[in-house]
Design an enzyme around this catalytic site. Sequence first.
Site, mmCIF file in Angstrom:
data_model
loop_
_atom_site.group_PDB
_atom_site.id
_atom_site.type_symbol
_atom_site.label_atom_id
_atom_site.label_comp_id
_atom_site.label_asym_id
_atom_site.label_seq_id
_atom_site.Cartn_x
_atom_site.Cartn_y
_atom_site.Cartn_z
ATOM 1 C CG LEU A 1 3.565 68.940 -66.346
ATOM 2 C CD1 LEU A 1 4.784 68.547 -65.917
ATOM 3 C CD2 LEU A 1 3.097 68.827 -67.686
ATOM 4 C CG HIS B 1 0.995 66.506 -69.189
ATOM 5 N ND1 HIS B 1 0.147 66.990 -68.250
ATOM 6 C CD2 HIS B 1 1.009 67.051 -70.239
ATOM 7 C CE1 HIS B 1 -0.640 67.854 -69.140
ATOM 8 N NE2 HIS B 1 -0.005 67.776 -70.168
#
Length: 277
Positions: free
Chosen positions: A27, A31
């Site tokens: 991530l 994200h």
Amino acid sequence: LKLLSTLAEVKEAEIDGLVLVPTMGALHEGHLSLVRKGSQLGKPVVVTIFVNPLQFAANEDLSRYPRNLEQDCQLLGGEGVEYVFAPSVAEIYPRVSSKVSVPEVTEEFEGAKRPGHFDGVATVVCKLFQIFRPSAAVFGLKDLQQCAVIERMTQDLNIPVQLCFEPTVRENDGLAKSSRNAYLTAAQRNSAPVLYRELNRCAEAISQGNNVASALEQARVQLTDAGFSIDYFELIDRISFRRTENLNKDSAIIAAAKLGTTRLIDNVLLFTTPNMS
Ligand code: PAF
């Protein structure tokens, strides 16, 4: 933050009316912006972390794809996410006898470049929608063709989910955030923002009424001069995902181009941000 890894655990958790944020992990800020959007909707947020083998071709980087569940969970905990679903491949695919295909919007561009990729995406997203029955789901506009696939699939298959498509998160110089940016050399990283610059210039020229073909061609020339090898740089309709010369509210310019071996994709919408459909 509760970590779920099996379908049985999902069932037991009985999470109602949730917001789903599907990811493949590793991530970054991009994200997290999807997660923040999810949190604003006032429902429990479930982030899925699953590197989906079905969307990788044999020659692609499935085995090298970065995996760091612990760090991802730490980041998500910091965002106040309630649940993470990180299943094994066997849990999601005890077998693969059915697939979801959305041929109309996947014939060209990323669909042509990566045969089978969008079947893999549509199949896993459809399965996640069936597993969680979310009231809403959040995706990033950076993967514009993926958004078109998911939007078309949910319409075609009557899946009752509200889709939220969130703007691309960028570095200060405009380069779209992506885990693949790490592969760029220092010199390539310097040239990389030219992609977004040319997308914007071209969008500006086209919306001011300049000839579409020559605005696109001018941008391609600038990119080639900056060292890019272009896969495509086109004006399209983001719903049909076809080339067009006619402007409408869904017009977008999409681009894919390589700097060395690193392939960058990006896009700009000409008029609106489709927040929700
Ligand atoms: O965009 C992604 O990360 C993936 O394609 C998705 C939507 C999580 C499906 O595997």
